[in-house]
Design a protein around this motif. Structure first.
Motif, PDB file in Angstrom:
ATOM      1  N   LEU A 261       0.761  -1.037   0.120  1.00 26.44           N
ATOM      2  CA  LEU A 261      -0.047  -0.085   0.014  1.00 26.44           C
ATOM      3  C   LEU A 261       1.006   1.139  -0.013  1.00 26.44           C
ATOM      4  CD1 LEU A 261      -2.606  -1.105   2.756  1.00 26.44           C
ATOM      5  CD2 LEU A 261      -2.719  -1.395   0.313  1.00 26.44           C
ATOM      6  N   GLU A 262       0.200   2.364  -0.610  1.00 20.57           N
ATOM      7  CA  GLU A 262       0.749   3.572  -0.547  1.00 20.57           C
ATOM      8  C   GLU A 262      -0.353   4.603  -0.148  1.00 20.57           C
ATOM      9  OE1 GLU A 262       2.270   4.024  -4.441  1.00 20.57           O
ATOM     10  OE2 GLU A 262       4.401   3.181  -4.104  1.00 20.57           O
ATOM     11  N   PRO A 263       0.082   5.775   0.464  1.00 19.52           N
ATOM     12  CA  PRO A 263      -0.975   6.760   0.641  1.00 19.52           C
ATOM     13  C   PRO A 263      -1.809   7.477  -0.615  1.00 19.52           C
ATOM     14  CG  PRO A 263       1.033   7.048   2.080  1.00 19.52           C
ATOM     15  CD  PRO A 263       1.488   6.156   0.860  1.00 19.52           C
ATOM     16  N   ASP A 264      -2.844   7.500  -0.544  1.00 20.33           N
ATOM     17  CA  ASP A 264      -3.671   8.117  -1.540  1.00 20.33           C
ATOM     18  C   ASP A 264      -3.396   9.639  -1.450  1.00 20.33           C
ATOM     19  OD1 ASP A 264      -5.149   9.013  -3.966  1.00 20.33           O
ATOM     20  OD2 ASP A 264      -6.776   7.715  -3.385  1.00 20.33           O
ATOM     21  N   ARG A 265      -2.431  10.187  -2.040  1.00 22.02           N
ATOM     22  CA  ARG A 265      -1.910  11.502  -1.596  1.00 22.02           C
ATOM     23  C   ARG A 265      -3.042  12.584  -2.393  1.00 22.02           C
ATOM     24  NH1 ARG A 265       2.365  11.349   0.894  1.00 22.02           N
ATOM     25  NH2 ARG A 265       4.024   9.623   0.333  1.00 22.02           N
ATOM     26  N   ALA A 266      -3.548  12.213  -3.380  1.00 22.71           N
ATOM     27  CA  ALA A 266      -4.719  12.911  -4.290  1.00 22.71           C
ATOM     28  C   ALA A 266      -5.850  13.042  -3.270  1.00 22.71           C
ATOM     29  CB  ALA A 266      -4.960  12.334  -5.614  1.00 22.71           C
ATOM     30  N   ALA A 267      -6.416  11.966  -2.780  1.00 21.43           N
ATOM     31  CA  ALA A 267      -7.537  12.006  -1.775  1.00 21.43           C
ATOM     32  C   ALA A 267      -7.291  12.595  -0.669  1.00 21.43           C
ATOM     33  CB  ALA A 267      -8.113  10.575  -1.500  1.00 21.43           C
ATOM     34  N   ALA A 268      -6.139  12.639  -0.023  1.00 22.74           N
ATOM     35  CA  ALA A 268      -5.530  13.485   1.297  1.00 22.74           C
ATOM     36  C   ALA A 268      -5.817  14.833   1.058  1.00 22.74           C
ATOM     37  CB  ALA A 268      -4.499  12.489   1.749  1.00 22.74           C
ATOM     38  N   ALA A 269      -5.177  15.100  -0.045  1.00 24.06           N
ATOM     39  CA  ALA A 269      -4.834  16.723  -0.502  1.00 24.06           C
ATOM     40  C   ALA A 269      -5.969  17.553  -0.471  1.00 24.06           C
ATOM     41  CB  ALA A 269      -3.725  16.875  -1.470  1.00 24.06           C
ATOM     42  N   PRO A 270      -6.128  18.780   0.116  1.00 22.18           N
ATOM     43  CA  PRO A 270      -7.476  19.674  -0.132  1.00 22.18           C
ATOM     44  C   PRO A 270      -7.595  20.160  -1.674  1.00 22.18           C
ATOM     45  CG  PRO A 270      -5.648  20.713   1.228  1.00 22.18           C
ATOM     46  CD  PRO A 270      -5.306  19.254   0.912  1.00 22.18           C
ATOM     47  N   PRO A 271      -8.536  20.386  -2.026  1.00 22.45           N
ATOM     48  CA  PRO A 271      -8.620  20.892  -3.485  1.00 22.45           C
ATOM     49  C   PRO A 271      -7.762  22.168  -3.712  1.00 22.45           C
ATOM     50  CG  PRO A 271     -10.446  21.213  -2.066  1.00 22.45           C
ATOM     51  CD  PRO A 271      -9.797  20.396  -1.218  1.00 22.45           C
ATOM     52  N   ARG A 272      -7.213  22.217  -4.730  1.00 24.48           N
ATOM     53  CA  ARG A 272      -6.355  23.472  -5.130  1.00 24.48           C
ATOM     54  C   ARG A 272      -7.306  24.769  -5.377  1.00 24.48           C
ATOM     55  NH1 ARG A 272      -1.453  22.218  -8.564  1.00 24.48           N
ATOM     56  NH2 ARG A 272      -0.860  24.446  -8.343  1.00 24.48           N
ATOM     57  N   GLU A 273      -6.871  25.834  -5.019  1.00 27.37           N
ATOM     58  CA  GLU A 273      -7.989  26.821  -5.092  1.00 27.37           C
ATOM     59  C   GLU A 273      -7.130  27.678  -6.170  1.00 27.37           C
ATOM     60  OE1 GLU A 273      -8.026  31.009  -2.799  1.00 27.37           O
ATOM     61  OE2 GLU A 273      -9.324  29.586  -2.031  1.00 27.37           O
ATOM     62  N   THR A 274      -8.002  27.914  -7.676  1.00 28.52           N
ATOM     63  CA  THR A 274      -7.423  28.701  -8.498  1.00 28.52           C
ATOM     64  C   THR A 274      -7.686  30.267  -8.476  1.00 28.52           C
ATOM     65  OG1 THR A 274      -9.533  28.481  -9.643  1.00 28.52           O
ATOM     66  CG2 THR A 274      -8.086  26.882  -9.983  1.00 28.52           C
ATOM     67  N   LYS A 275      -6.818  31.080  -9.172  1.00 26.38           N
ATOM     68  CA  LYS A 275      -7.170  32.372  -9.150  1.00 26.38           C
ATOM     69  C   LYS A 275      -8.603  32.775  -9.329  1.00 26.38           C
ATOM     70  CE  LYS A 275      -2.269  33.621 -10.297  1.00 26.38           C
ATOM     71  NZ  LYS A 275      -1.146  34.129 -11.193  1.00 26.38           N
ATOM     72  N   ALA A 276      -8.923  32.296 -10.294  1.00 23.35           N
ATOM     73  CA  ALA A 276     -10.560  32.543 -10.856  1.00 23.35           C
ATOM     74  C   ALA A 276     -11.414  32.134  -9.599  1.00 23.35           C
ATOM     75  CB  ALA A 276     -10.841  31.949 -12.267  1.00 23.35           C
ATOM     76  N   GLY A 277     -11.072  31.150  -8.844  1.00 23.62           N
ATOM     77  CA  GLY A 277     -12.080  30.713  -7.924  1.00 23.62           C
ATOM     78  C   GLY A 277     -11.884  31.767  -6.793  1.00 23.62           C
ATOM     79  N   ALA A 278     -10.527  32.093  -6.498  1.00 27.37           N
ATOM     80  CA  ALA A 278     -10.219  33.021  -5.229  1.00 27.37           C
ATOM     81  C   ALA A 278     -11.098  34.651  -5.569  1.00 27.37           C
ATOM     82  CB  ALA A 278      -8.696  33.294  -5.209  1.00 27.37           C
ATOM     83  N   ARG A 279     -11.105  34.737  -6.980  1.00 26.12           N
ATOM     84  CA  ARG A 279     -11.549  36.179  -7.024  1.00 26.12           C
ATOM     85  C   ARG A 279     -13.154  36.164  -7.015  1.00 26.12           C
ATOM     86  NH1 ARG A 279      -7.891  36.339 -11.460  1.00 26.12           N
ATOM     87  NH2 ARG A 279      -9.525  35.486 -13.090  1.00 26.12           N
TER      88      ARG A 279
END
Length: 246
Positions: free
Chosen positions: A206-224
């Protein structure tokens, strides 16, 4: 291997279909203290020629495993297996220094393992990915689960790693987990969305599922967009409050 269709269940199936199957079972019971652990016996069956494996019954595979392991340990020869009896030289007491070497038996219990991993790398609820590995020998990691995403549901504790035990490399004891996979993750969209498969997998698989553990990345458009929602459209300027004199 797959594609053989459903398993046909025999009604009122007897424990043994033939007398020789009963004898094979008895031979195995008599040699249990001599033969290597279960994983080594499984690996012997895995080394059967494919055509012979497919044409063999359950107890024929058991017999092949017993014969292979005894021959590899030098207890019998392949010629003796073929003729069905031990040679005359094997019936007499061997001369000093020519005894057949004993079969090495790796530990069966985690308590015999040294060193071992006492600290679990994963806990229930952790998202994991089964490693996409293709070991040349025995493994308990199914090919259909390699590279697939799942969730740890239970930690069984520390047990000898089957891959190591099968090849006489010591126990390499480590945590073994019950891991849940969605059937669609394993076999595709043709399976029911609610169907789940639970596999018992060692930590090295087994390996950690880093994609599932990481919070969603915030884009510049989303931040605006978030900034616009949180800022009032019209700002009112408030006059500073001045405290009057008493």
């Amino acid at each position: 291997m797959h594609g053989f269709g459903p398993v046909v269940r025999e009604a009122n199936e007897p424990v043994f279909h033939e007398d020789w199957e009963r004898r094979v079972f008895a031979i195995f019971a008599a040699l249990r203290s001599v033969l290597p652990p279960l994983d080594a016996r499984r690996h012997a069956i895995e080394r059967m020629p494919p055509a012979r494996y497919l044409a063999s019954s359950y107890y024929e595979r058991w017999l092949f495993s017993i014969e292979t392991l005894l021959a590899e340990a030098g207890i019998v020869t392949l010629e003796e297996v073929d003729v069905g009896q031990r040679g005359a030289s094997m019936l007499a007491s061997p001369a000093t220094g020519t005894e057949a070497p004993p079969i090495s038996r790796p530990p069966h219990r985690a308590s015999e393992a040294s060193p071992r991993r006492s600290r679990a790398r994963f806990k229930p609820g952790d998202h994991i990915v089964a490693r996409n590995i293709n070991p040349p020998g025995h493994t308990r990691l199914p090919r259909y689960a390699r590279g697939k995403h799942g969730v740890v549901r239970r930690d069984y504790g520390v047990f000898p790693l089957a891959d190591a035990v099968a090849h006489g490399r010591g126990p390499n004891s480590q945590h073994c987990y019950s891991v849940e996979f969605a059937a669609r993750e394993l076999w595709g969209a043709g399976y029911p969305a609610r169907e789940r498969v639970f596999l018992d997998l060692w930590e090295d698989y087994l390996e950690p599922d880093r994609a599932a553990a990481a919070p969603p990345r915030e884009t510049k458009a989303g931040a605006r967009a978030i900034g616009k929602r949180s800022t009032p459209a019209t700002k009112k300027r408030l006059k500073p409050h001045r405290q009057g004199k008493r």
